[in-house]
Design a protein around this motif. Sequence first.
Motif, PDB file in Angstrom:
ATOM      1  N   VAL A   1       0.861  -1.179   0.000  1.00 28.32           N
ATOM      2  CA  VAL A   1       0.000   0.000   0.000  1.00 28.32           C
ATOM      3  C   VAL A   1       0.896   1.228   0.000  1.00 28.32           C
ATOM      4  CG1 VAL A   1      -1.786   1.313   1.200  1.00 28.32           C
ATOM      5  CG2 VAL A   1      -1.838  -1.204   1.239  1.00 28.32           C
ATOM      6  N   ALA A   2       0.950   1.907  -1.144  1.00 27.54           N
ATOM      7  CA  ALA A   2       1.702   3.162  -1.270  1.00 27.54           C
ATOM      8  C   ALA A   2       0.703   4.296  -1.137  1.00 27.54           C
ATOM      9  CB  ALA A   2       2.395   3.221  -2.627  1.00 27.54           C
ATOM     10  N   SER A   3       0.963   5.238  -0.251  1.00 28.55           N
ATOM     11  CA  SER A   3      -0.012   6.288   0.004  1.00 28.55           C
ATOM     12  C   SER A   3       0.631   7.661  -0.064  1.00 28.55           C
ATOM     13  CB  SER A   3      -0.647   6.091   1.382  1.00 28.55           C
ATOM     14  OG  SER A   3      -1.580   7.118   1.652  1.00 28.55           O
ATOM     15  N   ILE A   4      -0.091   8.588  -0.677  1.00 29.71           N
ATOM     16  CA  ILE A   4       0.345   9.984  -0.643  1.00 29.71           C
ATOM     17  C   ILE A   4      -0.556  10.787   0.291  1.00 29.71           C
ATOM     18  CG2 ILE A   4       1.334   9.882  -2.956  1.00 29.71           C
ATOM     19  CD1 ILE A   4      -1.140  11.418  -3.967  1.00 29.71           C
ATOM     20  N   ALA A   5      -1.411  10.075   1.036  1.00 28.96           N
ATOM     21  CA  ALA A   5      -2.349  10.754   1.937  1.00 28.96           C
ATOM     22  C   ALA A   5      -2.442  10.038   3.278  1.00 28.96           C
ATOM     23  CB  ALA A   5      -3.721  10.842   1.276  1.00 28.96           C
ATOM     24  N   SER A   6      -1.316   9.536   3.764  1.00 31.87           N
ATOM     25  CA  SER A   6      -1.229   8.956   5.096  1.00 31.87           C
ATOM     26  C   SER A   6      -0.505   9.952   6.009  1.00 31.87           C
ATOM     27  CB  SER A   6      -0.449   7.637   5.067  1.00 31.87           C
ATOM     28  OG  SER A   6      -1.084   6.674   4.277  1.00 31.87           O
ATOM     29  N   VAL A   7      -0.404   9.600   7.281  1.00 31.28           N
ATOM     30  CA  VAL A   7       0.433  10.372   8.201  1.00 31.28           C
ATOM     31  C   VAL A   7       1.870   9.888   8.020  1.00 31.28           C
ATOM     32  CG1 VAL A   7       0.912  10.954  10.602  1.00 31.28           C
ATOM     33  CG2 VAL A   7      -1.460  10.616   9.845  1.00 31.28           C
ATOM     34  N   PRO A   8       2.810  10.777   7.725  1.00 30.48           N
ATOM     35  CA  PRO A   8       4.203  10.337   7.546  1.00 30.48           C
ATOM     36  C   PRO A   8       4.806   9.903   8.870  1.00 30.48           C
ATOM     37  CG  PRO A   8       4.074  12.730   7.526  1.00 30.48           C
ATOM     38  CD  PRO A   8       2.655  12.239   7.543  1.00 30.48           C
ATOM     39  N   ASP A   9       5.803   9.026   8.797  1.00 32.04           N
ATOM     40  CA  ASP A   9       6.498   8.666  10.032  1.00 32.04           C
ATOM     41  C   ASP A   9       7.377   9.835  10.464  1.00 32.04           C
ATOM     42  OD1 ASP A   9       9.215   8.456   8.912  1.00 32.04           O
ATOM     43  OD2 ASP A   9       8.509   6.639   7.942  1.00 32.04           O
ATOM     44  N   PRO A  10       7.834   9.869  11.722  1.00 30.72           N
ATOM     45  CA  PRO A  10       8.585  11.023  12.209  1.00 30.72           C
ATOM     46  C   PRO A  10       9.825  11.357  11.384  1.00 30.72           C
ATOM     47  CG  PRO A  10       7.874   9.679  14.053  1.00 30.72           C
ATOM     48  CD  PRO A  10       7.523   8.917  12.808  1.00 30.72           C
ATOM     49  N   ALA A  11      10.513  10.339  10.872  1.00 26.36           N
ATOM     50  CA  ALA A  11      11.726  10.600  10.082  1.00 26.36           C
ATOM     51  C   ALA A  11      11.380  11.329   8.794  1.00 26.36           C
ATOM     52  CB  ALA A  11      12.455   9.292   9.792  1.00 26.36           C
ATOM     53  N   LEU A  12      10.330  10.883   8.108  1.00 23.99           N
ATOM     54  CA  LEU A  12       9.925  11.553   6.869  1.00 23.99           C
ATOM     55  C   LEU A  12       9.389  12.947   7.170  1.00 23.99           C
ATOM     56  CD1 LEU A  12       9.404  11.614   3.846  1.00 23.99           C
ATOM     57  CD2 LEU A  12       7.261  10.378   4.244  1.00 23.99           C
ATOM     58  N   LEU A  13       8.649  13.083   8.249  1.00 27.95           N
ATOM     59  CA  LEU A  13       8.101  14.382   8.619  1.00 27.95           C
ATOM     60  C   LEU A  13       9.214  15.409   8.830  1.00 27.95           C
ATOM     61  CD1 LEU A  13       5.451  15.841   9.200  1.00 27.95           C
ATOM     62  CD2 LEU A  13       5.657  15.118  11.596  1.00 27.95           C
ATOM     63  N   ARG A  14      10.310  14.969   9.420  1.00 28.83           N
ATOM     64  CA  ARG A  14      11.444  15.877   9.630  1.00 28.83           C
ATOM     65  C   ARG A  14      12.073  16.316   8.310  1.00 28.83           C
ATOM     66  NH1 ARG A  14      12.026  12.541  14.339  1.00 28.83           N
ATOM     67  NH2 ARG A  14      11.957  13.839  16.224  1.00 28.83           N
ATOM     68  N   LYS A  15      12.025  15.451   7.308  1.00 30.02           N
ATOM     69  CA  LYS A  15      12.559  15.805   5.991  1.00 30.02           C
ATOM     70  C   LYS A  15      11.604  16.716   5.222  1.00 30.02           C
ATOM     71  CE  LYS A  15      15.085  11.415   5.436  1.00 30.02           C
ATOM     72  NZ  LYS A  15      15.115  10.145   4.661  1.00 30.02           N
ATOM     73  N   MET A  16      10.304  16.493   5.402  1.00 27.84           N
ATOM     74  CA  MET A  16       9.305  17.216   4.629  1.00 27.84           C
ATOM     75  C   MET A  16       9.188  18.684   5.017  1.00 27.84           C
ATOM     76  SD  MET A  16       6.208  14.401   4.666  1.00 27.84           S
ATOM     77  CE  MET A  16       4.985  15.649   4.224  1.00 27.84           C
ATOM     78  N   LEU A  17       9.239  18.961   6.318  1.00 27.65           N
ATOM     79  CA  LEU A  17       8.894  20.285   6.834  1.00 27.65           C
ATOM     80  C   LEU A  17       9.972  20.811   7.771  1.00 27.65           C
ATOM     81  CD1 LEU A  17       5.144  19.546   7.625  1.00 27.65           C
ATOM     82  CD2 LEU A  17       5.988  20.969   5.752  1.00 27.65           C
ATOM     83  N   PRO A  18      10.004  22.121   8.003  1.00 28.07           N
ATOM     84  CA  PRO A  18      10.906  22.676   9.009  1.00 28.07           C
ATOM     85  C   PRO A  18      10.572  22.107  10.382  1.00 28.07           C
ATOM     86  CG  PRO A  18       9.958  24.408   7.631  1.00 28.07           C
ATOM     87  CD  PRO A  18       9.203  23.150   7.323  1.00 28.07           C
ATOM     88  N   PRO A  19      11.414  22.357  11.393  1.00 36.04           N
ATOM     89  CA  PRO A  19      11.139  21.816  12.736  1.00 36.04           C
ATOM     90  C   PRO A  19       9.738  22.155  13.229  1.00 36.04           C
ATOM     91  CG  PRO A  19      13.346  22.715  12.647  1.00 36.04           C
ATOM     92  CD  PRO A  19      12.705  23.071  11.338  1.00 36.04           C
ATOM     93  N   LEU A  20       9.068  21.137  13.768  1.00 34.29           N
ATOM     94  CA  LEU A  20       7.695  21.273  14.237  1.00 34.29           C
ATOM     95  C   LEU A  20       7.633  21.094  15.748  1.00 34.29           C
ATOM     96  CD1 LEU A  20       5.948  19.013  11.541  1.00 34.29           C
ATOM     97  CD2 LEU A  20       6.153  21.509  11.533  1.00 34.29           C
ATOM     98  N   PRO A  21       6.514  21.445  16.376  1.00 31.25           N
ATOM     99  CA  PRO A  21       6.357  21.177  17.811  1.00 31.25           C
ATOM    100  C   PRO A  21       6.505  19.687  18.109  1.00 31.25           C
ATOM    101  CG  PRO A  21       4.630  22.657  17.034  1.00 31.25           C
ATOM    102  CD  PRO A  21       5.357  22.171  15.813  1.00 31.25           C
ATOM    103  N   TRP A  22       6.972  19.363  19.301  1.00 32.88           N
ATOM    104  CA  TRP A  22       7.271  17.981  19.661  1.00 32.88           C
ATOM    105  C   TRP A  22       6.079  17.054  19.489  1.00 32.88           C
ATOM    106  CZ3 TRP A  22       4.325  15.708  23.428  1.00 32.88           C
ATOM    107  CH2 TRP A  22       3.609  16.575  24.266  1.00 32.88           C
ATOM    108  N   TYR A  23       4.873  17.594  19.762  1.00 30.82           N
ATOM    109  CA  TYR A  23       3.700  16.732  19.717  1.00 30.82           C
ATOM    110  C   TYR A  23       3.379  16.259  18.298  1.00 30.82           C
ATOM    111  CZ  TYR A  23       1.562  21.335  18.801  1.00 30.82           C
ATOM    112  OH  TYR A  23       1.275  22.579  18.310  1.00 30.82           O
TER     113      TYR A  23
END
Length: 370
Positions: free
Chosen positions: A263-285
């Motif tokens: 299952v390849a998804s472009i509309a799931s919640v990314p894992d924390p590692a990918l999230l760090r690559k996708m966006l600037p630093p975010l709140p810890w939560y």
Amino acid sequence: MAANVPMGMRSLVALKYCLPTKWEVVDVPVPKIKGPKDVLVKMHAAGISTGDTQIARGGTRFLIDGLKFPHKIGVEGAGVVVQVASKSSPFQPGDEVYAFAMSRPMDVTAPHGFCSEYAVVNEDLMLRKPANCSFEDLCNLASTVTAYQAIEQALEKMRENGTADGLAGKTVFVPAALSATGSVAIQLLKNVYGVGRLLSTVSTPKVPLVEQLLPGLVDQVVDYTKMSKLTDAIPKGTVDLVYNTIFGVRSTFALAKPETGVVASIASVPDPALLRKMLPPLPWYAYVFAALAQWRYAWALRGTKVRHFMHSGQPSVRADLERAGEFMAAGKVKSVVRVVRLEDIEEVRREAMKVATGKGGVGKLVIKIV
């Protein structure tokens, strides 16, 4: 290198956090070239995506704030080069081009403003317009790059699950056949990867449009309004690959073959590692939430070997960007679009609301500027 450029321009903007019903077309200054790879483009057409509407209405404020108003709309489009920052640029004034605005980490608050008469583009995210394509045809570059990258990643996961012979002849499910993202993925899967059986969904009014707009590509069209779950129409465990384009990816898990499915998804919640690559630093939560979401996905897939991953497109990978451009130039991917003129603000609002709600629209919404 310079050309005669006016001081002001017309631009589609949000004057405050709002839905598209409150967007306006106003006069704003023409943006200036600042970086060594900047290119000023006179925009002829630009696309509007779900992300544009989410950012403009404040949907990302709980993670990333700082949007400045008026906020100019649009992150992909096509036009003609009028200025370049350097004589060594691969582009020159007069070149017809198409482009995307963002690479990782994505600055979602930046005023890219492709739905304007002029926009500044990074030359690394720009391609020359093929002569056989209109400007409007090329306003869905990001979906094409994303689909290509996600399918290639899915093939890796399939090989890890013991399926080494590619997608030729396989069964693939792609929801939302006539969405901007779904229509592109379907064309790639059939025209490039040789998928044997392609299954998709649309609402009742769109069922007859699938064959009209995607002739010979969708083997089974499912009217999602007439079923309570996907397995009412598609047998459980019969799909080799799910390419998910809509929120609610867990509803597709039951379709995948339990021993080898992906299952390849472009509309799931990314894992924390990918999230760090996708966006600037975010709140810890944000990272805690992302980690918990992965646990929920894993729990839903317990007892199977189905591999699920979320992919976020990365147009800054130049080889992939150029490959996507080749597919578009060769006609293997032809954008399904609906076109509205920039100055027809009432029609822009109506069509952009369809993007915001995900209901009623067909294909990519393109704003015609010239």
